[in-house]
Design a protein around this motif. Structure first.
Motif, PDB file in Angstrom:
ATOM      1  N   LYS A 149      -4.194  22.349  83.444  1.00  8.80           N
ATOM      2  CA  LYS A 149      -4.748  23.218  84.482  1.00  8.80           C
ATOM      3  C   LYS A 149      -5.128  22.411  85.714  1.00  8.80           C
ATOM      4  O   LYS A 149      -6.277  22.353  86.132  1.00  8.80           O
ATOM      5  N   GLN A 152      -5.751  25.602  90.215  1.00  9.07           N
ATOM      6  CA  GLN A 152      -6.002  26.998  89.896  1.00  9.07           C
ATOM      7  C   GLN A 152      -6.855  27.621  90.979  1.00  9.07           C
ATOM      8  O   GLN A 152      -7.541  26.925  91.732  1.00  9.07           O
ATOM      9  N   ASN A 154      -7.839  31.751  93.144  1.00 13.64           N
ATOM     10  CA  ASN A 154      -7.624  33.176  93.358  1.00 13.64           C
ATOM     11  C   ASN A 154      -6.705  33.354  94.560  1.00 13.64           C
ATOM     12  O   ASN A 154      -6.898  32.712  95.598  1.00 13.64           O
ATOM     13  N   VAL A 179      -2.279  35.760  86.698  1.00 11.60           N
ATOM     14  CA  VAL A 179      -2.828  36.771  85.791  1.00 11.60           C
ATOM     15  C   VAL A 179      -3.775  37.691  86.545  1.00 11.60           C
ATOM     16  O   VAL A 179      -4.293  37.345  87.610  1.00 11.60           O
ATOM     17  N   GLN A 180      -4.001  38.861  85.966  1.00  9.63           N
ATOM     18  CA  GLN A 180      -4.974  39.813  86.481  1.00  9.63           C
ATOM     19  C   GLN A 180      -5.887  40.250  85.341  1.00  9.63           C
ATOM     20  O   GLN A 180      -5.637  39.940  84.176  1.00  9.63           O
ATOM     21  N   GLY A 182      -8.865  39.282  84.461  1.00  8.70           N
ATOM     22  CA  GLY A 182      -9.488  38.200  83.712  1.00  8.70           C
ATOM     23  C   GLY A 182      -8.577  37.516  82.719  1.00  8.70           C
ATOM     24  O   GLY A 182      -9.039  36.964  81.719  1.00  8.70           O
ATOM     25  N   GLY A 183      -7.279  37.543  82.993  1.00  9.64           N
ATOM     26  CA  GLY A 183      -6.323  36.874  82.122  1.00  9.64           C
ATOM     27  C   GLY A 183      -5.645  37.785  81.121  1.00  9.64           C
ATOM     28  O   GLY A 183      -4.741  37.359  80.397  1.00  9.64           O
ATOM     29  N   LYS A 184      -6.043  39.058  81.071  1.00  7.71           N
ATOM     30  CA  LYS A 184      -5.457  39.982  80.100  1.00  7.71           C
ATOM     31  C   LYS A 184      -4.030  40.378  80.476  1.00  7.71           C
ATOM     32  O   LYS A 184      -3.213  40.678  79.612  1.00  7.71           O
ATOM     33  N   ARG A 186      -0.694  39.177  82.329  1.00  4.34           N
ATOM     34  CA  ARG A 186       0.098  38.118  82.958  1.00  4.34           C
ATOM     35  C   ARG A 186       1.219  38.777  83.761  1.00  4.34           C
ATOM     36  O   ARG A 186       2.104  39.416  83.195  1.00  4.34           O
ATOM     37  N   GLU A 189       5.191  34.231  85.923  1.00  6.06           N
ATOM     38  CA  GLU A 189       5.227  32.873  85.385  1.00  6.06           C
ATOM     39  C   GLU A 189       6.472  32.173  85.910  1.00  6.06           C
ATOM     40  O   GLU A 189       7.581  32.691  85.799  1.00  6.06           O
ATOM     41  N   GLU A 222      -5.384  35.722  89.704  1.00  2.00           N
ATOM     42  CA  GLU A 222      -5.734  34.318  89.521  1.00  2.00           C
ATOM     43  C   GLU A 222      -4.483  33.531  89.134  1.00  2.00           C
ATOM     44  O   GLU A 222      -3.671  34.009  88.340  1.00  2.00           O
ATOM     45  N   SER A 224      -2.816  29.578  87.941  1.00  2.00           N
ATOM     46  CA  SER A 224      -3.096  28.232  87.437  1.00  2.00           C
ATOM     47  C   SER A 224      -1.774  27.530  87.168  1.00  2.00           C
ATOM     48  O   SER A 224      -0.799  28.161  86.756  1.00  2.00           O
TER      49      SER A 224
END
Length: 330
Positions: A149, A152, A154, A179-180, A182-184, A186, A189, A222, A224
């Motif tokens: 990481k 990373q 926003n 991701v959006q 809170g990472g739930k 994706r 990539e 977000e 990373s």
């Protein structure tokens, strides 16, 4: 005085790698830790250099103006362990770029006099500084450090296109993920291999079209980047162009898309077949034209086509405009 801080972040920096703990602790005692909030400027292009900075946490955006009066544009991003400000200390010249913190960042700083003392008393520091400068020249951009990481943030604060260019210019291998929630969720990539984008997925798009869409419809969320070691035989690429060609084509399509969108300003407008059959002469794009034609049999909007036909916005708009101009749809 930056006492009570773990020396690990210094060891991750090219300037202080391989230094014993007692040296790193002494360095910490001669510097200080500074915190910067979102949007806060670290220094401006043209400022006189009075200190060296090392990123402890967060990320920094480097902006430069290439002509008098021109607005500064992002040219690179820096993550933990990265060094900045050393050239101005060595040459006495003004800062060559501006630096700001898109989000919260912690920087370890040392004054110019301390920096020069390091040059005299720590031979390894001077050698490592030469290595840092050589890498800057080799990459022609500020590299992203190795490690998990590494970068990373926003996308409200970062320009994703510049992040991609930075990873390409610094010959990175690893994955850039967006991701959006809170990472739930994706939503994108990109896998980089030695500075080339080897594989891409953006929502339901893959390959070249996925990269094109990043430039045509900016994402929110977000991001990373995580670097990793990969053997060439492990890479399963779906990108057909070298990195520079891919970026140039992405920018070209991005510039031309608004002209096509002007022809169909209402993305909810219902379009449907007018001719009895499809007449399409371009063999390279006939498959796309057939998919669009089939979807328009019962009527569809541009928003519908974006959802149902897995191609970038430019390809869809160009196809529909061509069908409109030839009188095959209405």
């Amino acid at each position: 005085m930056a006492s009570g801080i773990d020396t690990a972040f210094l060891r991750s920096s090219d300037l202080f790698e391989n230094q014993p703990d007692e040296v790193l602790k002494a360095v910490l005692l001669q510097g200080r830790l500074e915190e910067y909030g979102p949007g806060q400027v670290v220094f401006e292009q043209g400022d006189q250099g009075d200190r060296l900075y090392i990123v402890k946490s967060g990320a920094l955006e480097v902006l430069a103006s290439f002509s008098d009066g021109a607005d500064p544009v992002p040219v690179a991003y820096l993550g933990p362990g990265e060094v900045l400000g050393e050239l101005a200390l060595l040459t006495g010249s003004p800062r060559s770029a501006s630096v700001r913190a898109p989000e919260h960042a912690e920087l370890f700083t040392v004054e110019k006099s301390v920096f020069l003392d390091f040059m005299k008393t720590l031979p390894a520091f001077a050698r490592n500084l030469c290595l840092v400068l050589a890498k800057r020249l080799e990459a022609t951009t500020l590299k992203v450090p190795r490690g998990a990481k590494q970068l990373q943030g926003n996308l409200r604060f970062f320009d994703l296109a510049t992040v991609i260019q930075t990873l390409i210019g610094s010959h990175q291998t690893g994955s850039l993920v967006v991701v959006q929630e809170g990472g739930k969720n994706r939503i994108a990539e990109l896998f980089f291999f030695k500075g080339n984008i080897a594989k891409a997925k953006v929502r339901h798009l893959t390959g070249d079209d996925a990269v094109f869409q990043l430039f045509q419809s900016p994402l929110e969320g977000e991001f990373s980047f995580t670097g990793r070691q990969v053997q060439e035989e492990e890479v399963q690429a779906d990108i057909t162009m070298p990195a520079i060609s891919l970026l140039m084509e992405s920018v070209r399509l991005q510039d031309e898309l608004p002209l096509l969108q002007e022809r169909i300003p209402d993305a909810d407008r219902q379009l449907r077949q007018k001719a009895s059959q499809l007449d399409w002469q371009d063999a390279e794009t006939v498959e796309l034209a057939a998919a669009v034609w089939s979807r328009l049999k019962k009527g569809a909007s541009m928003n519908d086509l974006h959802r149902d036909v897995p191609r970038c916005s430019y390809a869809l708009y160009r196809t529909v405009v061509t069908l409109l101009d030839s009188g095959q749809i209405e």
